[in-house]
Design an enzyme around this catalytic site. Structure first.
Site, PDB file in Angstrom:
ATOM      1  N   ILE A  94      -2.602   7.720   1.991  1.00 59.24           N
ATOM      2  CA  ILE A  94      -3.391   7.140   0.881  1.00 59.24           C
ATOM      3  C   ILE A  94      -4.392   5.830   0.989  1.00 59.24           C
ATOM      4  O   ILE A  94      -3.248   5.382   0.314  1.00 59.24           O
ATOM      5  CB  ILE A  94      -3.881   8.461  -0.012  1.00 59.24           C
ATOM      6  N   GLU A 138       0.748  -1.189  -0.472  1.00 58.86           N
ATOM      7  CA  GLU A 138       0.142  -0.017  -0.328  1.00 58.86           C
ATOM      8  C   GLU A 138       1.301   1.466  -0.202  1.00 58.86           C
ATOM      9  O   GLU A 138       0.156   1.969  -1.063  1.00 58.86           O
ATOM     10  CB  GLU A 138      -0.513  -0.009   1.171  1.00 58.86           C
ATOM     11  N   GLY A 176       1.746   7.325  -0.591  1.00 69.26           N
ATOM     12  CA  GLY A 176       2.316   7.874   1.255  1.00 69.26           C
ATOM     13  C   GLY A 176       0.611   7.273   1.563  1.00 69.26           C
ATOM     14  O   GLY A 176       0.563   5.684   2.016  1.00 69.26           O
ATOM     15  N   LYS A 205       4.350   4.290 -10.278  1.00 72.66           N
ATOM     16  CA  LYS A 205       2.834   4.475  -9.624  1.00 72.66           C
ATOM     17  C   LYS A 205       2.268   4.142 -10.402  1.00 72.66           C
ATOM     18  O   LYS A 205       1.210   3.462 -10.179  1.00 72.66           O
ATOM     19  CB  LYS A 205       2.773   5.868  -8.514  1.00 72.66           C
ATOM     20  N   GLY A 252      12.654  20.548   1.895  1.00 75.70           N
ATOM     21  CA  GLY A 252      12.428  19.701   2.408  1.00 75.70           C
ATOM     22  C   GLY A 252      11.342  18.765   1.061  1.00 75.70           C
ATOM     23  O   GLY A 252      11.748  17.371   1.200  1.00 75.70           O
TER      24      GLY A 252
END
Length: 430
Positions: free
Chosen positions: A138, A131, A136, A207, A189
């Site tokens: 979600i 997952e 991330g 992805k 960052g």
């Protein structure tokens, strides 16, 4: 009744994500045990630099020998958050062979070798969950793989990289140029020192391959995904987008052909109407829009990166895999029964926004319109501005194939009255 003997977990990698996984395992140990039905124990942590102080982790658990850790035989679940292709691939395969299930966040490896890893897991009767590899925190892979298992997904359209969304959002909201927005993302960052994987679309393409494979029950590899970065997007492109009531996002788009006989997967910048839900996704957030026959339109939104959000997805998988271990079962594996062909970019049909630098004289528009007509590309709107012998001509098409548009642009470049093609942008989400 809770089992008292703990399930043992090996952690490969203890960086931003790995350290958060270890922290949550420790601080939420009682809750996790109650949810699983047995306690879980961090049995080893493989790292590259063992001398580094890792708060909350017993130094006796730290090792540089990841291979020996996954081969121990008493490990129930291996959590892989080191990334990259090797040694991650060999370590995951070895984990299966030595009796462990695997939870991974490794999008690059899954996009390249997902089929082989699924086959290895199935052969050994173990789980492979990931997952955290896409978007991330979600919840996205499990809804696609399980909640929508009875539906037919036709399209997945999303913002799956927070760095690029932050940069494009800054360019849109402040008028900043690409480099200025990238510099701010780096300072905050959001962008790595080398942002290539993000801004050139490699991260999003991996992805997209994973999402397309799950959504369409078809093996889609990274090489099948068309990829175009966003480094050439300019302030002028955003001005043009605003004139159309749009903004610009780097989108991952996975589609089933209208006849259902093939699929495509692509990543590129695109104009998207301000009325579309994805247009309002700001900063470093991610969002994925799913369109299916029965469910209609669904949107998944949230933080797509960062230590704690990604660790949340890892722990969700860890709980599921541990439950399966206790019940001597496994969750859903690879579903590639449809085996649909993956079409190239030339067959993709969408709208286009083309900006041309042309001579400011009579007949130019007619010449340009003739070229579009000869290549079967219908024009929706045209806007022309000019002075001092030079002009800008902006053409927005109706839906056309990428191949037809490519032929049109090649012919336009041969016109004496066309000085150059300033930009070409796809228009999605309509």
């Amino acid at each position: 009744m809770m089992r008292t003997r703990p399930l043992k977990v090996a952690l490969l990698g203890c960086g931003v994500v790995g350290s958060e996984v270890a922290r949550i395992m420790t601080t939420h140990a009682d809750d996790l045990a109650a949810r699983i039905g047995a306690p879980i124990e961090l049995a080893g942590v493989a790292v590259r630099r063992p001398s580094k102080v890792r708060e909350g982790i017993d130094p006796a658990l730290v090792t540089t020998d990841a291979t020996a850790l996954v081969k121990r035989g008493d490990i129930d679940v291996v959590v892989e958050v080191i990334g990259g292709i090797e040694p991650a691939r060999s370590l995951i395969t070895s984990a299966f062979e030595h009796g462990a299930s695997v939870v991974s966040a490794n999008k690059a490896l899954l996009a390249q070798d997902g089929a082989a890893l699924h086959a290895a897991a199935e052969q050994q009767g173990k789980d492979l969950y990931y997952e955290a590899a896409v978007a991330g925190a979600i919840p996205l892979i499990r809804p696609l793989r399980e909640s929508l298992a009875g539906d037919k997904v036709n399209r997945v359209l999303g913002i799956v990289n927070g760095t690029t969304n932050f940069i494009l959002d800054k360019m849109d909201s402040t008028g900043a140029g690409y480099q200025e927005a990238l510099d701010e993302a780096t300072a905050l960052g959001y962008a790595e020192a080398d942002p290539t994987a993000d801004v050139e679309g490699f991260d999003a393409a991996a992805k997209a391959a994973i999402l397309a494979g799950i959504a369409f029950h078809t093996r889609v590899r990274l090489d099948d995904v068309y990829r175009e970065g966003m480094t050439e997007v300019t302030a002028s492109d955003f001005a043009s987008a605003r004139n159309m009531g749009c903004t610009i996002k780097l989108l991952a788009i996975c589609e089933r052909a209208e006849d259902g006989g093939s699929v495509t997967a692509r990543v590129h910048p695109a104009m998207i109407p301000l009325s579309h839900p994805l247009a309002s996704v700001r900063g470093a957030y991610n969002a994925v829009f799913v369109e299916s026959d029965a469910s209609g339109q669904l949107m998944f939104y949230g933080p797509g990166a960062g230590g704690a959000p990604t660790a949340s997805a890892v722990l969700g998988d860890l709980v599921a895999v541990c439950r399966n271990r206790l019940n001597s079962t496994t969750g859903p594996g690879e579903s590639a029964y449809a085996a649909l062909p993956v079409s190239g970019m030339g067959e993709v049909v969408t709208r286009y926004h083309i900006s041309l630098d042309v001579a400011d004289k009579p007949g130019v528009l007619a010449q340009v319109a003739t070229v579009f007509a000869e290549h079967g590309v219908s024009i929706d709107t045209v806007r022309q501005q000019g002075k001092d012998g030079e002009a800008s001509l902006v053409v927005v098409t109706h839906r056309a194939s990428d191949a037809a548009l490519t032929g049109t642009v090649e012919a336009l470049r041969k016109l004496d009255t066309v000085r150059g093609v300033a930009s070409i942008m796809r228009v999605e989400g309509e």
